[in-house]
Motif scaffolding. Structure first.
Motif, PDB file in Angstrom:
ATOM      1  N   HIS A 111       0.952  -1.125   0.030  1.00  0.00           N
ATOM      2  CA  HIS A 111      -0.137   0.052  -0.039  1.00  0.00           C
ATOM      3  C   HIS A 111       0.894   1.397  -0.043  1.00  0.00           C
ATOM      4  CE1 HIS A 111      -2.725   3.243   1.940  1.00  0.00           C
ATOM      5  NE2 HIS A 111      -3.516   2.362   0.963  1.00  0.00           N
ATOM      6  N   PRO A 112       0.614   2.329  -0.522  1.00  0.00           N
ATOM      7  CA  PRO A 112       1.404   3.566  -0.684  1.00  0.00           C
ATOM      8  C   PRO A 112       1.674   4.354   0.537  1.00  0.00           C
ATOM      9  CG  PRO A 112      -0.603   3.867  -2.033  1.00  0.00           C
ATOM     10  CD  PRO A 112      -0.799   2.438  -1.621  1.00  0.00           C
ATOM     11  N   THR A 113       0.909   4.290   1.498  1.00  0.00           N
ATOM     12  CA  THR A 113       1.049   5.007   2.819  1.00  0.00           C
ATOM     13  C   THR A 113       1.172   3.961   4.070  1.00  0.00           C
ATOM     14  OG1 THR A 113      -1.259   5.523   2.814  1.00  0.00           O
ATOM     15  CG2 THR A 113       0.355   7.069   1.793  1.00  0.00           C
ATOM     16  N   LEU A 114       0.255   3.021   4.144  1.00  0.00           N
ATOM     17  CA  LEU A 114       0.123   2.237   5.244  1.00  0.00           C
ATOM     18  C   LEU A 114       1.541   1.574   5.965  1.00  0.00           C
ATOM     19  CD1 LEU A 114      -3.325   0.468   4.858  1.00  0.00           C
ATOM     20  CD2 LEU A 114      -2.736   2.069   6.334  1.00  0.00           C
ATOM     21  N   PRO A 115       2.327   1.147   5.129  1.00  0.00           N
ATOM     22  CA  PRO A 115       3.446   0.464   5.529  1.00  0.00           C
ATOM     23  C   PRO A 115       4.364   1.414   6.355  1.00  0.00           C
ATOM     24  CG  PRO A 115       3.124  -0.446   3.511  1.00  0.00           C
ATOM     25  CD  PRO A 115       2.262   0.676   3.768  1.00  0.00           C
ATOM     26  N   THR A 116       4.374   2.565   5.788  1.00  0.00           N
ATOM     27  CA  THR A 116       5.270   3.512   6.488  1.00  0.00           C
ATOM     28  C   THR A 116       4.578   4.236   7.735  1.00  0.00           C
ATOM     29  OG1 THR A 116       6.122   4.244   4.445  1.00  0.00           O
ATOM     30  CG2 THR A 116       6.578   5.712   6.105  1.00  0.00           C
ATOM     31  N   ALA A 117       3.255   4.325   7.583  1.00  0.00           N
ATOM     32  CA  ALA A 117       2.479   4.979   8.704  1.00  0.00           C
ATOM     33  C   ALA A 117       2.789   3.796   9.830  1.00  0.00           C
ATOM     34  CB  ALA A 117       1.245   5.179   8.475  1.00  0.00           C
ATOM     35  N   GLU A 118       2.568   2.377   9.636  1.00  0.00           N
ATOM     36  CA  GLU A 118       2.374   1.636  10.624  1.00  0.00           C
ATOM     37  C   GLU A 118       3.969   1.586  11.381  1.00  0.00           C
ATOM     38  OE1 GLU A 118       3.015  -2.649   9.539  1.00  0.00           O
ATOM     39  OE2 GLU A 118       1.451  -3.193  11.273  1.00  0.00           O
ATOM     40  N   SER A 178       7.206  -8.015  16.542  1.00  0.00           N
ATOM     41  CA  SER A 178       6.080  -9.057  16.675  1.00  0.00           C
ATOM     42  C   SER A 178       4.873  -8.406  16.618  1.00  0.00           C
ATOM     43  CB  SER A 178       6.092  -9.623  18.205  1.00  0.00           C
ATOM     44  OG  SER A 178       5.882  -8.508  19.150  1.00  0.00           O
ATOM     45  N   ARG A 179       4.788  -6.775  16.459  1.00  0.00           N
ATOM     46  CA  ARG A 179       3.664  -6.225  16.247  1.00  0.00           C
ATOM     47  C   ARG A 179       3.237  -5.851  14.660  1.00  0.00           C
ATOM     48  NH1 ARG A 179       2.043  -2.019  20.491  1.00  0.00           N
ATOM     49  NH2 ARG A 179       0.591  -1.286  18.903  1.00  0.00           N
ATOM     50  N   VAL A 180       4.223  -5.505  13.818  1.00  0.00           N
ATOM     51  CA  VAL A 180       4.258  -5.197  12.327  1.00  0.00           C
ATOM     52  C   VAL A 180       3.684  -6.109  11.364  1.00  0.00           C
ATOM     53  CG1 VAL A 180       5.598  -3.062  12.738  1.00  0.00           C
ATOM     54  CG2 VAL A 180       6.486  -5.150  11.847  1.00  0.00           C
ATOM     55  N   ALA A 181       2.703  -5.570  10.732  1.00  0.00           N
ATOM     56  CA  ALA A 181       2.333  -6.419   9.629  1.00  0.00           C
ATOM     57  C   ALA A 181       2.667  -6.051   8.164  1.00  0.00           C
ATOM     58  CB  ALA A 181       0.792  -6.267   9.845  1.00  0.00           C
ATOM     59  N   MET A 182       3.009  -5.042   7.982  1.00  0.00           N
ATOM     60  CA  MET A 182       3.324  -4.565   6.659  1.00  0.00           C
ATOM     61  C   MET A 182       4.811  -4.124   6.084  1.00  0.00           C
ATOM     62  SD  MET A 182       0.037  -2.332   4.963  1.00  0.00           S
ATOM     63  CE  MET A 182      -1.573  -3.228   4.996  1.00  0.00           C
ATOM     64  N   SER A 183       5.641  -4.833   7.091  1.00  0.00           N
ATOM     65  CA  SER A 183       7.271  -4.741   6.649  1.00  0.00           C
ATOM     66  C   SER A 183       7.586  -6.267   6.540  1.00  0.00           C
ATOM     67  CB  SER A 183       7.965  -4.247   8.070  1.00  0.00           C
ATOM     68  OG  SER A 183       7.736  -2.805   7.934  1.00  0.00           O
ATOM     69  N   PHE A 184       8.563  -6.578   5.758  1.00  0.00           N
ATOM     70  CA  PHE A 184       9.131  -7.926   5.792  1.00  0.00           C
ATOM     71  C   PHE A 184      10.142  -8.297   6.862  1.00  0.00           C
ATOM     72  CE2 PHE A 184       8.070  -7.009   0.816  1.00  0.00           C
ATOM     73  CZ  PHE A 184       6.889  -7.803   1.016  1.00  0.00           C
ATOM     74  N   SER A 185      10.986  -7.258   7.085  1.00  0.00           N
ATOM     75  CA  SER A 185      11.884  -7.512   8.247  1.00  0.00           C
ATOM     76  C   SER A 185      12.416  -6.115   8.721  1.00  0.00           C
ATOM     77  CB  SER A 185      13.173  -8.199   7.468  1.00  0.00           C
ATOM     78  OG  SER A 185      13.760  -7.253   6.449  1.00  0.00           O
ATOM     79  N   ILE A 186      13.079  -6.294   9.927  1.00  0.00           N
ATOM     80  CA  ILE A 186      13.731  -5.133  10.501  1.00  0.00           C
ATOM     81  C   ILE A 186      15.277  -5.726  10.657  1.00  0.00           C
ATOM     82  CG2 ILE A 186      13.989  -3.535  12.590  1.00  0.00           C
ATOM     83  CD1 ILE A 186      10.978  -4.127  12.949  1.00  0.00           C
ATOM     84  N   VAL A 214      -2.650  -3.507  11.109  1.00  0.00           N
ATOM     85  CA  VAL A 214      -2.218  -2.225  11.092  1.00  0.00           C
ATOM     86  C   VAL A 214      -2.998  -1.071  11.550  1.00  0.00           C
ATOM     87  CG1 VAL A 214      -1.777  -0.604   9.149  1.00  0.00           C
ATOM     88  CG2 VAL A 214      -0.943  -2.939   8.692  1.00  0.00           C
ATOM     89  N   LEU A 215      -4.370  -1.366  11.461  1.00  0.00           N
ATOM     90  CA  LEU A 215      -5.320  -0.464  12.147  1.00  0.00           C
ATOM     91  C   LEU A 215      -4.903  -0.428  13.663  1.00  0.00           C
ATOM     92  CD1 LEU A 215      -8.506  -0.910  10.295  1.00  0.00           C
ATOM     93  CD2 LEU A 215      -6.632   0.709   9.761  1.00  0.00           C
TER      94      LEU A 215
END
Ligand SMILES: C[S@@+](CC[C@H](N)C(=O)[O-])C[C@H]1O[C@@H](n2cnc3c(N)ncnc32)[C@H](O)[C@@H]1O
Length: 312
Positions: free
Chosen positions: A11-18, A53-61, A161-162
């Motif tokens: 998504h254009p904005t949700l991954p960064t916002a999350e 353990s929280r994020v959904a719209m990233s592949f890795s940290i 994400v929400l």
């Protein structure tokens, strides 16, 4: 520690916002955002696992190692490794450099280190994976796997994400006043929040309870009735997807319901994340909340939701 989020770009904005919301919860600092899918930030080492353990719209940290192939000298690798990301020739080159510099061996199956090539415009950043994100869990929790499901149920990845955008912490109270089968409450419950829901349809409320129990969530309270007939002195955040009258049951004329619901919600919480079917409700929402962000998202072919992130 400086870290690099490898964003999913779904998504254009949700991954960064999350990613940004998760950092804010745990007091992250400094940040750089690149629109081609990476997000660099400063974060306290102790909270990285929690964020993973929280994020959904990233592949890795990943730990930020440095820019360009020359950063290989900062890697200080011990044990086996595998290189991921970038192009084949870049992976090969980096692998050779690491072997030469540290005399360590490649292990494609089960390496002790994953070194990642991340594209920053025309340049590359080298990262060392701190934690992969388990994204398959969200597919495994899709509504068709629940004991009780509804066609209005949200994809668990979006629900997660929400919840993250609401900045709620473990142990705090999250309310979904239009909880349906409980998609949002399941994600929040699994994150360790105390979850509360309101649902007007008795059988749906029963189904929601079954779903929460199925996922081992015990700290919940599902109330039956019209959300406008309830009162709460305080909840830490509200996260909800408004009924929109197509598949979900609309209890009243839409605008009236929305207006009264928003007014109620502003009395209960100072933070909310809400899904609405249109932008036309913006002036109504602005009467009661400070609108921080709006993320339009196509939920399926003919339905776009607008996710409003609200504060006060
Ligand atoms: C869009 S669905 C929620 C979907 C849910 N977020 C999920 O992922 O499973 C909205 C729900 O609100 C319920 N509802 C409609 N009007 C209501 C009201 N006035 N008070 C409480 N619930 C209501 C509907 O019965 C429906 O189950």
């Amino acid at each position: 520690m400086r870290v690099v989020f490898e964003l999913s770009r779904e998504h254009p904005t949700l991954p960064t916002a999350e990613a940004r919301a998760c950092l804010a919860i745990y007091h992250g600092g400094y940040e750089e955002i690149y629109h081609n899918g990476i997000y660099v930030a400063e974060v306290n080492e102790e909270v990285i696992e929690k964020i993973c353990s929280r994020v959904a719209m990233s592949f890795s940290i990943n730990e930020y190692v440095g820019e360009g192939m020359k950063a290989v000298k900062h890697l200080r690798i011990k044990g086996t490794f595998r290189v991921e990301g970038g192009r084949l020739h870049q992976r090969k080159k980096l692998g050779d450099l690491i072997v030469k510099e540290y005399g360590v061996r490649v292990n494609m199956k089960n390496p002790e280190n994953v070194v990642r090539i991340l594209q920053k415009g025309r340049e590359i950043i080298l990262g060392r994976e701190i934690c992969p994100i388990d994204r398959s869990q969200f597919e495994e929790r899709r509504a068709n796997k629940w004991p009780f499901s509804l066609p209005t149920a949200m994809h668990p990845r979006i629900a997660r994400v929400l919840v993250n955008l609401s900045s709620i912490k473990e142990g705090q109270i999250l309310l979904d006043p239009f909880c349906g089968a409980g998609g949002i409450l399941i994600e929040a419950g699994l994150m360790g929040c105390n979850v509360r829901g309101i649902e007007i349809k008795e059988n749906v409320a029963d189904g929601c309870e079954r779903n929460l129990k199925y996922y081992g969530i015990s700290d919940y309270d599902i109330m039956r009735g019209d959300m406008r007939d309830f009162d709460f002195s305080h909840v830490d955040a509200i996260v909800t997807d408004f009924p929109y009258g197509r598949a979900s049951h609309l209890s009243d004329e839409m605008e009236k319901l929305y207006r009264e619901a928003i007014k109620k919600m502003a009395d209960w919480a100072s933070k909310a994340v809400i899904g609405m079917p249109s932008l036309k409700f913006l002036p109504m929402v602005e009467k009661y909340f400070d609108v921080k962000q709006i993320h339009p998202a196509r939920v399926h072919k003919s339905l776009t939701r607008f996710f409003y992130v609200l504060g006060s």
